[in-house]
Motif scaffolding. Structure first.
Motif, PDB file in Angstrom:
ATOM      1  N   HIS A 163      27.268  90.527  26.118  1.00  0.00           N
ATOM      2  CA  HIS A 163      28.587  89.902  26.001  1.00  0.00           C
ATOM      3  C   HIS A 163      29.541  90.439  27.068  1.00  0.00           C
ATOM      4  O   HIS A 163      30.343  89.682  27.635  1.00  0.00           O
ATOM      5  CB  HIS A 163      29.158  90.156  24.606  1.00  0.00           C
ATOM      6  N   TYR A 164      29.466  91.742  27.342  1.00  0.00           N
ATOM      7  CA  TYR A 164      30.347  92.320  28.355  1.00  0.00           C
ATOM      8  C   TYR A 164      30.082  91.718  29.727  1.00  0.00           C
ATOM      9  O   TYR A 164      31.014  91.269  30.413  1.00  0.00           O
ATOM     10  CB  TYR A 164      30.178  93.839  28.400  1.00  0.00           C
ATOM     11  N   LEU A 165      28.825  91.690  30.139  1.00  0.00           N
ATOM     12  CA  LEU A 165      28.495  91.159  31.468  1.00  0.00           C
ATOM     13  C   LEU A 165      28.809  89.674  31.578  1.00  0.00           C
ATOM     14  O   LEU A 165      29.279  89.207  32.621  1.00  0.00           O
ATOM     15  CB  LEU A 165      27.024  91.419  31.781  1.00  0.00           C
ATOM     16  N   TYR A 166      28.573  88.941  30.505  1.00  0.00           N
ATOM     17  CA  TYR A 166      28.904  87.509  30.533  1.00  0.00           C
ATOM     18  C   TYR A 166      30.421  87.337  30.620  1.00  0.00           C
ATOM     19  O   TYR A 166      30.920  86.433  31.311  1.00  0.00           O
ATOM     20  CB  TYR A 166      28.351  86.827  29.293  1.00  0.00           C
ATOM     21  N   GLY A 167      31.149  88.222  29.956  1.00  0.00           N
ATOM     22  CA  GLY A 167      32.608  88.179  30.056  1.00  0.00           C
ATOM     23  C   GLY A 167      33.089  88.435  31.472  1.00  0.00           C
ATOM     24  O   GLY A 167      34.006  87.771  31.961  1.00  0.00           O
ATOM     25  N   VAL A 168      32.459  89.405  32.162  1.00  0.00           N
ATOM     26  CA  VAL A 168      32.811  89.682  33.553  1.00  0.00           C
ATOM     27  C   VAL A 168      32.551  88.447  34.414  1.00  0.00           C
ATOM     28  O   VAL A 168      33.380  88.067  35.249  1.00  0.00           O
ATOM     29  CB  VAL A 168      32.014  90.886  34.084  1.00  0.00           C
ATOM     30  N   ALA A 177      39.940  82.463  29.093  1.00  0.00           N
ATOM     31  CA  ALA A 177      39.884  82.339  27.635  1.00  0.00           C
ATOM     32  C   ALA A 177      38.480  82.629  27.116  1.00  0.00           C
ATOM     33  O   ALA A 177      38.308  83.356  26.125  1.00  0.00           O
ATOM     34  CB  ALA A 177      40.333  80.936  27.208  1.00  0.00           C
ATOM     35  N   GLU A 178      37.471  82.082  27.809  1.00  0.00           N
ATOM     36  CA  GLU A 178      36.088  82.322  27.388  1.00  0.00           C
ATOM     37  C   GLU A 178      35.704  83.783  27.600  1.00  0.00           C
ATOM     38  O   GLU A 178      35.008  84.383  26.781  1.00  0.00           O
ATOM     39  CB  GLU A 178      35.127  81.419  28.157  1.00  0.00           C
ATOM     40  N   ALA A 179      36.182  84.370  28.697  1.00  0.00           N
ATOM     41  CA  ALA A 179      35.890  85.776  28.980  1.00  0.00           C
ATOM     42  C   ALA A 179      36.489  86.673  27.899  1.00  0.00           C
ATOM     43  O   ALA A 179      35.847  87.637  27.448  1.00  0.00           O
ATOM     44  CB  ALA A 179      36.447  86.164  30.346  1.00  0.00           C
ATOM     45  N   ALA A 201      42.194  94.421  28.261  1.00  0.00           N
ATOM     46  CA  ALA A 201      43.614  94.746  28.427  1.00  0.00           C
ATOM     47  C   ALA A 201      44.214  93.964  29.590  1.00  0.00           C
ATOM     48  O   ALA A 201      45.314  93.391  29.477  1.00  0.00           O
ATOM     49  CB  ALA A 201      43.772  96.249  28.668  1.00  0.00           C
ATOM     50  N   ALA A 202      43.493  93.925  30.709  1.00  0.00           N
ATOM     51  CA  ALA A 202      43.986  93.190  31.876  1.00  0.00           C
ATOM     52  C   ALA A 202      44.114  91.696  31.576  1.00  0.00           C
ATOM     53  O   ALA A 202      45.088  91.048  32.000  1.00  0.00           O
ATOM     54  CB  ALA A 202      43.050  93.412  33.056  1.00  0.00           C
ATOM     55  N   LEU A 203      43.165  91.152  30.821  1.00  0.00           N
ATOM     56  CA  LEU A 203      43.230  89.729  30.468  1.00  0.00           C
ATOM     57  C   LEU A 203      44.426  89.431  29.575  1.00  0.00           C
ATOM     58  O   LEU A 203      45.094  88.409  29.734  1.00  0.00           O
ATOM     59  CB  LEU A 203      41.940  89.304  29.766  1.00  0.00           C
ATOM     60  N   TYR A 204      44.683  90.323  28.626  1.00  0.00           N
ATOM     61  CA  TYR A 204      45.854  90.124  27.758  1.00  0.00           C
ATOM     62  C   TYR A 204      47.141  90.080  28.593  1.00  0.00           C
ATOM     63  O   TYR A 204      48.018  89.242  28.362  1.00  0.00           O
ATOM     64  CB  TYR A 204      45.945  91.252  26.732  1.00  0.00           C
ATOM     65  N   VAL A 205      47.240  90.980  29.566  1.00  0.00           N
ATOM     66  CA  VAL A 205      48.443  91.003  30.411  1.00  0.00           C
ATOM     67  C   VAL A 205      48.532  89.713  31.227  1.00  0.00           C
ATOM     68  O   VAL A 205      49.607  89.113  31.346  1.00  0.00           O
ATOM     69  CB  VAL A 205      48.422  92.237  31.333  1.00  0.00           C
TER      70      VAL A 205
END
Length: 308
Positions: A163-168, A177-179, A201-205
């Motif tokens: 999930h982490y690598l797919y998010g990256v 949004a998908e990440a 955290a960076a995505l939330y910002v």
């Protein structure tokens, strides 16, 4: 690497055999039933449940159909089990060879082994993950990376690294949004996954959810106090939200972590200048000037005077 199978949902082992949750109808017999027989049993159980509900009549009807289905089942061929075991063993051996090669930096050869393991055991998630990493380290084939990671997440829903690598991959593809969903899922499976939390955290910002971003950065620093990226980002967010003392505290941490590097002192001096503290700014600037150049920087010799 061992993959844990749980009874919460259906899983597949490296040989491709389907494992059923504990408590499924017909127990272990159904686990090894051929697909055609399994389908007949499940269709009959669905019909009885629909007609009579989940009460006593359903179970009477289910018990009545079980002997008929069992009689129709062909006898198990031991050769199939042996072939499946050899396939799984061959895939595992190839996977281990790939891991060893990747640790030596021989990524092209490692990628070949992971591809071979995938072909032998297409329902095993781990080779798909390493195939994606192999492409990252060699040709950076974005299509192959995305395809492999999507398959890894589908097959290995319980693997946080997938999930982490797919998010990256999704984040770098502009699909924020998908990440975000993938990073959250990775952290649900493994809350200690600092890299996933930092990216979350960076995505939330980026999404304008500043308070949630601050909270995630703070979690990162609880697990890894010396995370320079999180310290810098958090200092910026504190300053933007008017928490000047907390921003100063973060920038001072950078100075403590890198006492021989002038850059953190220069950042602190710039911060003091922005918030109207010229005396502190001047002191930080003078300390920075007394330090040796930061790693990677060199003092250049002055140019000779022109003869013209």
């Amino acid at each position: 690497m061992r993959v844990r199978f749980t009874s919460a949902s259906r899983r597949r082992n490296p040989s491709g055999r389907e494992w059923l949750p504990e408590g499924d109808a017909a127990g272990s017999w159904l686990t090894f039933a051929p697909p055609s027989v399994k389908g007949k049993l499940l269709s009959e159980s669905t019909r009885f449940a629909s007609d009579f509900g989940m009460g006593r009549r359903f179970f009477i009807g289910l018990m009545a159909v079980l002997p008929q289905v069992a009689a129709a089942a062909p006898p198990a061929d031991p050769r199939d089990e042996i072939a499946a075991g050899r396939t799984a063993g061959g895939a595992l051996a190839l996977f281990r060879e790939g891991v060893a090669l990747s640790q030596e930096g021989r990524w092209a050869e490692a990628l070949e082994r992971f591809e071979a393991a995938r072909k032998l055991s297409p329902n095993w998630a781990l080779p798909h993950i390493e195939i994606a990493v192999g492409h990252m380290m060699t040709d950076n084939d974005r299509e192959a990376i995305g395809r492999s990671l999507a398959e890894a997440v589908r097959l290995g829903a319980e693997i946080p690294r997938a999930h982490y690598l797919y998010g990256v991959y999704l984040q770098e593809s502009g699909k924020r949004a998908e990440a975000l969903i993938e990073f959250v899922r990775a952290l649900q499976l493994r809350p200690s996954l600092v890299d996933a939390r930092y990216r979350l955290a960076a995505l939330y910002v980026e999404e304008g959810r500043q308070e949630e971003g601050i909270r995630q950065y703070e979690y990162v620093l609880q697990s890894r106090p010396g995370h320079a990226g999180a310290i810098r980002d958090l200092a910026v967010l504190y300053e933007q939200s008017g928490q000047i003392e907390r921003a100063e505290e973060q920038l001072k941490k950078l100075v403590e972590f890198e006492p021989k590097n002038a850059r953190p002192l220069l950042e602190l001096a710039s911060f003091y200048q922005r918030v109207g503290l010229p005396g502190k700014a001047r002191a930080a600037q003078e300390k920075a000037e007394r330090l040796e150049p930061a790693p990677g920087r060199r003092n250049l010799r002055p140019l000779p005077k022109s003869r013209s």
